[in-house]
Write an enzyme that holds these catalytic residues in place. Structure first.
Site, PDB file in Angstrom:
ATOM      1  N   ASN A   1       0.805  -1.226   0.000  1.00  0.00           N
ATOM      2  CA  ASN A   1       0.000   0.000   0.000  1.00  0.00           C
ATOM      3  C   ASN A   1       0.836   1.274   0.000  1.00  0.00           C
ATOM      4  O   ASN A   1       0.299   2.374  -0.089  1.00  0.00           O
ATOM      5  CB  ASN A   1      -0.951   0.012   1.201  1.00  0.00           C
ATOM      6  CG  ASN A   1      -0.239  -0.092   2.532  1.00  0.00           C
ATOM      7  OD1 ASN A   1       0.708  -0.858   2.664  1.00  0.00           O
ATOM      8  ND2 ASN A   1      -0.683   0.677   3.514  1.00  0.00           N
ATOM      9  N   ARG A   2       2.173   1.155   0.078  1.00  0.00           N
ATOM     10  CA  ARG A   2       3.024   2.343   0.039  1.00  0.00           C
ATOM     11  C   ARG A   2       4.460   1.937  -0.281  1.00  0.00           C
ATOM     12  O   ARG A   2       4.807   0.757  -0.259  1.00  0.00           O
ATOM     13  CB  ARG A   2       2.989   3.105   1.365  1.00  0.00           C
ATOM     14  CG  ARG A   2       3.524   2.337   2.559  1.00  0.00           C
ATOM     15  CD  ARG A   2       3.230   3.045   3.868  1.00  0.00           C
ATOM     16  NE  ARG A   2       3.768   2.332   5.022  1.00  0.00           N
ATOM     17  CZ  ARG A   2       4.894   2.660   5.644  1.00  0.00           C
ATOM     18  NH1 ARG A   2       5.614   3.682   5.223  1.00  0.00           N
ATOM     19  NH2 ARG A   2       5.308   1.985   6.693  1.00  0.00           N
ATOM     20  N   GLY A   3       5.279   2.918  -0.579  1.00  0.00           N
ATOM     21  CA  GLY A   3       6.703   2.706  -0.765  1.00  0.00           C
ATOM     22  C   GLY A   3       7.041   1.708  -1.859  1.00  0.00           C
ATOM     23  O   GLY A   3       6.441   1.709  -2.950  1.00  0.00           O
ATOM     24  N   ILE A   4       8.010   0.857  -1.580  1.00  0.00           N
ATOM     25  CA  ILE A   4       8.464  -0.121  -2.558  1.00  0.00           C
ATOM     26  C   ILE A   4       7.332  -1.052  -2.978  1.00  0.00           C
ATOM     27  O   ILE A   4       7.148  -1.346  -4.163  1.00  0.00           O
ATOM     28  CB  ILE A   4       9.647  -0.927  -1.992  1.00  0.00           C
ATOM     29  CG1 ILE A   4      10.902  -0.039  -1.929  1.00  0.00           C
ATOM     30  CG2 ILE A   4       9.911  -2.177  -2.820  1.00  0.00           C
ATOM     31  CD1 ILE A   4      12.089  -0.680  -1.234  1.00  0.00           C
TER      32      ILE A   4
ATOM     33  N   TYR B   1      17.032  -6.477  12.283  1.00  0.00           N
ATOM     34  CA  TYR B   1      16.639  -6.295  10.881  1.00  0.00           C
ATOM     35  C   TYR B   1      17.616  -6.999   9.944  1.00  0.00           C
ATOM     36  O   TYR B   1      17.207  -7.701   9.011  1.00  0.00           O
ATOM     37  CB  TYR B   1      16.585  -4.797  10.586  1.00  0.00           C
ATOM     38  CG  TYR B   1      16.058  -4.432   9.215  1.00  0.00           C
ATOM     39  CD1 TYR B   1      14.691  -4.491   8.944  1.00  0.00           C
ATOM     40  CD2 TYR B   1      16.919  -4.000   8.220  1.00  0.00           C
ATOM     41  CE1 TYR B   1      14.199  -4.128   7.700  1.00  0.00           C
ATOM     42  CE2 TYR B   1      16.434  -3.643   6.967  1.00  0.00           C
ATOM     43  CZ  TYR B   1      15.080  -3.706   6.714  1.00  0.00           C
ATOM     44  OH  TYR B   1      14.592  -3.344   5.477  1.00  0.00           O
TER      45      TYR B   1
ATOM     46  N   ILE C   1      16.893   3.454  -0.660  1.00  0.00           N
ATOM     47  CA  ILE C   1      15.799   3.811  -1.563  1.00  0.00           C
ATOM     48  C   ILE C   1      14.983   4.925  -0.909  1.00  0.00           C
ATOM     49  O   ILE C   1      14.748   4.910   0.305  1.00  0.00           O
ATOM     50  CB  ILE C   1      14.895   2.594  -1.849  1.00  0.00           C
ATOM     51  CG1 ILE C   1      15.733   1.427  -2.380  1.00  0.00           C
ATOM     52  CG2 ILE C   1      13.795   2.969  -2.839  1.00  0.00           C
ATOM     53  CD1 ILE C   1      16.421   1.674  -3.698  1.00  0.00           C
TER      54      ILE C   1
END
Length: 235
Positions: free
Chosen positions: A11-14, A141, A174
């Site tokens: 739904n957003r970004g990449i 992460y 990014i």
């Protein structure tokens, strides 16, 4: 009529860039989200929690009812809980691994049911060049994103006989909402070790996914494709 595609965190970004690119190619694209649905009317929004197998199953059921069995899966959903290891709570580690890595496992496991029956499928896991160069404050992460490589290569062996490819795209820095949250000092450091000396765009990742899921990438599996401007070169 195109293929049935599911993009997690689309739904957003990449994720949104990937979803809109595939929809523009004529695919029927569903995207998972937690809070707000996709801003593009060509996309079908389905709510899913990556930590909940029942929620993931329900999202697939909704997508498949609208578009047919999922043929292309892009695993993009992820979170961060940054902190130096001495200050990192155990839950900060387990939450990130649960969403980013275990969530990828749950999603792939659900997707391959239909792909195995169809004897065709395309799976792309969105990792991060953090797996190669590490990052202070991102033990959780980096571990989760590195785990995607082993997952993809094992899956490539398991699923290859059924004409299902599994690959990893590893973005560098990014320009997304997530990357804008890093400090100026950290950004300057990352750019200093990026040979192209600039950030990438979500559309750069989308182009890589289009290749790996398209006809041109039909003989590529178990691969890691860095889309990083050279960040982590040789990693």
């Amino acid at each position: 009529m195109g293929r049935s595609v599911l993009v997690t965190g689309g739904n957003r970004g990449i994720g949104l860039a990937v979803a809109t690119a595939l929809a523009a190619d004529g695919d029927r694209v569903a995207v998972t989200h937690r809070d707000s649905g996709p801003p593009d009317e060509r996309l079908l929004g389905v709510h899913a929690e990556m930590t909940d197998p029942a929620s993931i199953d329900a999202a697939f059921a909704k997508a498949e009812a609208a578009h047919g069995p999922v043929e292309v899966l892009v695993v993009n959903a992820g979170i961060t809980r940054d902190g130096l290891v001495l200050r990192m709570e155990e839950r900060d580690f387990t939450d990130v691994v649960d969403v980013n890595l275990h969530g990828a496992f749950r999603t792939v496991r659900r997707a391959v049911r239909g792909m195995m029956r169809a004897r065709w499928g395309r799976i792309v896991l969105i990792s991060s060049m953090t797996y190669a160069y590490g990052a202070p404050g991102q033990v959780n992460y980096a571990a989760a994103k590195a785990g995607m490589l082993g997952m993809a290569r094992s899956l490539a062996w398991e699923l290859g006989p059924r004409n299902i490819t599994v690959n990893v795209v590893s973005p560098g820095l990014i320009d997304t909402d997530m990357s804008r949250e890093i400090t100026d000092q950290r950004r300057e450091h990352l750019l200093s070790i990026t040979p192209l000396g600039r950030t990438g765009e979500p559309e750069d990742i989308a182009a890589a996914v289009r290749y790996l899921t398209g006809e041109s990438g039909r003989f590529v599996t178990g691969a890691v494709l860095p889309v990083s401007g050279g960040l982590g070169l040789g990693g």
